[in-house]
Design a protein around this motif. Structure first.
Motif, short mmCIF file in Angstrom:
data_model
loop_
_atom_site.label_atom_id
_atom_site.label_comp_id
_atom_site.label_asym_id
_atom_site.label_seq_id
_atom_site.Cartn_x
_atom_site.Cartn_y
_atom_site.Cartn_z
N SER A 90 28.10 8.01 -37.12
CA SER A 90 29.06 6.98 -36.64
C SER A 90 29.04 6.01 -37.90
O SER A 90 29.82 5.31 -38.24
N ALA A 94 32.17 4.48 -39.78
CA ALA A 94 32.40 2.98 -39.68
C ALA A 94 32.44 2.36 -41.24
O ALA A 94 33.32 1.62 -41.47
N ARG A 95 31.51 2.79 -42.04
CA ARG A 95 31.48 2.43 -43.72
C ARG A 95 32.88 2.92 -44.27
O ARG A 95 33.53 2.03 -44.94
N THR A 98 35.70 1.03 -42.73
CA THR A 98 35.86 -0.38 -43.35
C THR A 98 36.32 -0.59 -44.58
O THR A 98 37.14 -1.40 -45.19
N SER A 142 40.47 7.39 -42.14
CA SER A 142 40.88 6.22 -42.72
C SER A 142 42.14 6.43 -43.65
O SER A 142 42.80 5.17 -43.62
#
Length: 236
Positions: A90, A94-95, A98, A142
């Motif tokens: 996770s 998230a990285r 972002t 993403s």
């Protein structure tokens, strides 16, 4: 013409900065790598603008003194793979979200109001969005978000033209770490050439190399169960 480019210190962004500068644009080359920014600022028509695109306040502060842009190219991004989906990382997820997606929102917050009426917004996504691919849970998600964002902006913006870029494999420092074949990969110089030509024609979608992206577009019409079988074979 004033062209601002994020992610300009490497790969496609660096080549875009150099080629637009050679065409006579005043180029604002944005990134975090001070050494590379210093090198780029040595070129005619290129000025450096240092900020971290994942920090909305940093983006706003670094670009506050610019009044207007003819063209903004949002190109900054990174790629990391989920190597073990069963033990989902996770933090990595998230990285990547972002860096690739949330940063787009931060840059739009700071820069979209500065694009002049009749100007252009160019958003660089990836052809990974055409099909679910092995290990691409983070990167693909993403970029799918980036593509949807660009398409929605194209609906809502009435005085700014939006171009969405879907590159195939491009030979850059980022893709050098890939441990799998990259069919029909093009150089960063060629990728920048494709983008500049598409932007000059104000194309809504710019995808390349055409043979590769057209194959992916054809494959995505397959029933999902059939594609999943094929994709699982790619991951072995």
């Amino acid at each position: 013409m004033i062209t601002l480019i994020t992610g300009a210190t490497s790969g496609i962004g660096e080549e875009l900065a150099k080629q637009y500068a050679a065409l006579g644009d005043r180029v604002i080359a944005c990134g975090r790598n001070e050494e590379k920014l210093a090198q780029l600022s040595g070129y005619n028509n290129i000025e450096a603008c240092k900020f971290d695109a994942t920090d909305v306040d940093a983006v706003k502060q670094a670009t506050a003194h610019y009044e207007q842009f003819d063209r903004v190219i949002l190109n900054a991004g990174n790629c990391e793979y989920i190597n073990d989906a069963r033990n989902f990382d996770s933090a990595l997820f998230a990285r990547v979200i972002t860096t690739n997606l949330l940063s787009m929102g931060y840059c739009l917050d700071a820069l979209l109001p500065k694009i002049k009426s009749g100007g252009q917004l160019v958003i660089v996504s990836s052809s990974v969005t055409y099909l679910p691919l092995p290990r691409s849970e983070a990167y693909g998600a993403s970029k799918a978000g980036v593509s949807y964002l660009a398409k929605s902006l194209a609906v809502d913006l009435t005085d700014v033209d939006v171009s969405l870029v879907h590159p195939g494999f491009v030979k850059t420092p980022l893709t050098q770490k890939n441990d799998f074949p990259m069919p029909m990969a093009v150089t960063a110089e060629k990728a920048a050439d494709y983008i500049i030509k598409g932007v000059s024609k104000r194309r809504k979608e710019i995808h390349f190399p055409y043979r590769f992206t057209l194959i992916l577009k054809c494959l995505r019409v397959l029933p999902l169960p059939l594609w999943l079988k094929l994709a699982k074979g790619l991951s072995r």
